[in-house]
Design an enzyme around this catalytic site. Structure first.
Site, PDB file in Angstrom:
ATOM      1  N   ASP A 140      22.358  -5.248  -3.054  1.00  0.00           N
ATOM      2  CA  ASP A 140      22.321  -4.880  -4.431  1.00  0.00           C
ATOM      3  C   ASP A 140      20.923  -4.842  -5.017  1.00  0.00           C
ATOM      4  OD1 ASP A 140      24.945  -4.247  -4.122  1.00  0.00           O
ATOM      5  OD2 ASP A 140      25.582  -5.292  -5.834  1.00  0.00           O
TER       6      ASP A 140
ATOM      7  N   HIS B  58      26.975   0.703  -0.555  1.00  0.00           N
ATOM      8  CA  HIS B  58      27.642  -0.711  -1.009  1.00  0.00           C
ATOM      9  C   HIS B  58      28.756  -0.922   0.053  1.00  0.00           C
ATOM     10  CE1 HIS B  58      25.060  -1.374  -4.579  1.00  0.00           C
ATOM     11  NE2 HIS B  58      25.127   0.071  -4.586  1.00  0.00           N
TER      12      HIS B  58
ATOM     13  N   HIS C 186      21.086  -0.981  -9.447  1.00  0.00           N
ATOM     14  CA  HIS C 186      22.722  -0.728  -9.208  1.00  0.00           C
ATOM     15  C   HIS C 186      23.412  -0.786 -10.346  1.00  0.00           C
ATOM     16  CE1 HIS C 186      26.377  -0.732  -7.501  1.00  0.00           C
ATOM     17  NE2 HIS C 186      26.526  -2.272  -7.665  1.00  0.00           N
TER      18      HIS C 186
ATOM     19  N   HIS D 292      26.494  -9.128 -11.601  1.00  0.00           N
ATOM     20  CA  HIS D 292      25.877  -7.777 -11.843  1.00  0.00           C
ATOM     21  C   HIS D 292      24.827  -7.507 -13.078  1.00  0.00           C
ATOM     22  CE1 HIS D 292      28.738  -6.777  -8.379  1.00  0.00           C
ATOM     23  NE2 HIS D 292      27.847  -5.715  -8.088  1.00  0.00           N
TER      24      HIS D 292
ATOM     25  N   HIS E  42      26.030  -5.742   2.615  1.00  0.00           N
ATOM     26  CA  HIS E  42      25.103  -4.934   1.719  1.00  0.00           C
ATOM     27  C   HIS E  42      24.247  -5.502   0.655  1.00  0.00           C
ATOM     28  CE1 HIS E  42      28.424  -4.388  -0.994  1.00  0.00           C
ATOM     29  NE2 HIS E  42      27.421  -4.175  -1.844  1.00  0.00           N
TER      30      HIS E  42
ATOM     31  N   TRP F  12      24.941   9.587  21.147  1.00  0.00           N
ATOM     32  CA  TRP F  12      24.621   9.136  19.764  1.00  0.00           C
ATOM     33  C   TRP F  12      25.717   9.685  18.811  1.00  0.00           C
ATOM     34  CZ3 TRP F  12      19.610  12.461  18.373  1.00  0.00           C
ATOM     35  CH2 TRP F  12      19.969  13.799  18.856  1.00  0.00           C
TER      36      TRP F  12
HETATM   37  C1  23J Z   1      30.583  -0.908  -8.825  1.00  0.00           C
HETATM   38  C2  23J Z   1      31.207  -1.680  -9.837  1.00  0.00           C
HETATM   39  C3  23J Z   1      31.577  -2.949  -9.811  1.00  0.00           C
HETATM   40  C4  23J Z   1      31.245  -3.758  -8.728  1.00  0.00           C
HETATM   41  C5  23J Z   1      30.483  -3.213  -7.686  1.00  0.00           C
HETATM   42  C6  23J Z   1      30.095  -1.941  -7.746  1.00  0.00           C
HETATM   43  C7  23J Z   1      30.095  -3.842  -6.595  1.00  0.00           C
HETATM   44  O1  23J Z   1      30.669  -4.989  -6.197  1.00  0.00           O
HETATM   45  C8  23J Z   1      29.096  -3.628  -5.379  1.00  0.00           C
HETATM   46  O2  23J Z   1      29.289  -3.234  -4.384  1.00  0.00           O
HETATM   47  O3  23J Z   1      27.970  -3.683  -5.999  1.00  0.00           O
HETATM   48  S1  23J Z   1      32.164  -5.282  -8.592  1.00  0.00           S
HETATM   49 MN    MN Z   2      27.056  -3.746  -4.118  1.00  0.00          MN
END
Ligand code: 23J
Ligand code: MN
Length: 269
Positions: free
Chosen positions: A82, A76, A86, A214, A80, A68
């Site tokens: 979101d 992230h 986030h 986002h 993955h 294991w």
């Molecule tokens: C944090 C800041 C900007 C971005 C991201 C994370 C991601 O793409 C993510 O993995 O959620 S663009």
């Molecule tokens: Mn992400």
């Protein structure tokens, strides 16, 4: 009631269709591997961790009959999910974490918008409202509460070509703020998925608002999927997506296995 919609036989029919091959399962996931790239933000910000694995035992003195590993990564890392929490725009919404999102949101239909031709010619290719409405003229309007997946074939890139870093930051395709607003506010999508490292374009920080996918998706309680694989194997409509993140307490996202159920006719009407 027809046999196909009779509740008593619905799941039996699904199981039979899966075992007969009438419904096929496609893996939309990249392998978790230390070499798989993670997003790199400007140096003043905290950074995402790559996948790492250490052996605990391998049928040896540390455990004679078992093998294991322990692994670590970011929420992230790799293919993955979101969650709304986030992003700052979604921080106060109800059920905004991976452990509190209603589980029925983890199974649902997907529309696939093929941007692979444009993305092969322009690393900063933008998904615009015009492209979305042209897609709808061919395939019908995007239904409410569906995933919209942006195919770019970016999943076929390896190594440095995936992040595609230049002096001014990463260059990869993504949606314009207007496109995300159309999908969220007018179509009522459940979420937006990409084959790139983010739901936003590599240069997404330069839009208003910065990182519009986002900001707008998560501010409206919608979800993201990133680093998807094999979108070229999906029909434009008719695929059913299973994307259930790990149940991390107050988690902002999680690596996951994304599966698509498809029929050979693509399920198109
Ligand atoms: C944090 C800041 C900007 C971005 C991201 C994370 C991601 O793409 C993510 O993995 O959620 S663009
Ligand atoms: Mn992400």
């Amino acid at each position: 009631m027809s046999k196909a919609t009779d509740p008593a036989t619905l799941l039996k029919g699904l199981a039979q269709s899966l075992s007969s091959g009438a419904i096929r399962v496609i893996d939309l996931t990249h392998t978790l591997d230390p070499d798989f790239p993670v997003i790199v933000l400007p140096p003043e910000f905290g950074q995402c961790a790559r996948f790492r694995m250490e052996e605990v035992s391998a049928y040896d003195h540390r455990g004679p009959a078992w093998k294991w590993n322990n692994f670590t990564c970011s929420e992230h890392t790799g293919t993955h999910f979101d969650a709304p929490v986030h992003w700052v725009s979604g921080r106060d919404l109800p059920d905004n974490c991976v452990d509190t999102i209603p589980v029925d949101k983890f199974v649902g239909p997907a529309c696939v918008i093929d941007c692979s031709d444009g993305a092969s010619k322009d690393d900063d290719f933008e998904l615009t409202p015009e492209i979305i409405t042209a897609w709808e003229a061919e395939h019908g309007q995007i239904p409410e509460d569906a995933w919209v997946l942006m195919r770019t074939d970016w999943s076929k890139r390896r190594g440095d070509a995936y992040l595609n870093m230049r002096e001014d930051g990463p260059h990869s395709p993504g949606p314009t703020p207007e496109a995300v607003r159309l999908l969220v506010e007018e179509r009522g999508i459940r979420g937006f998925g990409t084959e790139t490292v983010g739901t936003d374009a590599g240069q997404g920080m330069h839009y208003t608002p910065p990182y519009p996918a986002h900001y707008i998706l998560h501010g409206a309680g919608r979800y993201g999927l990133q680093c998807l694989n094999n979108l070229d194997r999906l029909p434009a409509t008719g695929a059913l997506i299973c994307a259930a993140p790990l149940k991390i307490k107050q988690g902002t996202g999680s690596p996951l296995r994304v599966l698509a159920l498809v029929t050979d006719d693509g399920g198109e009407p």
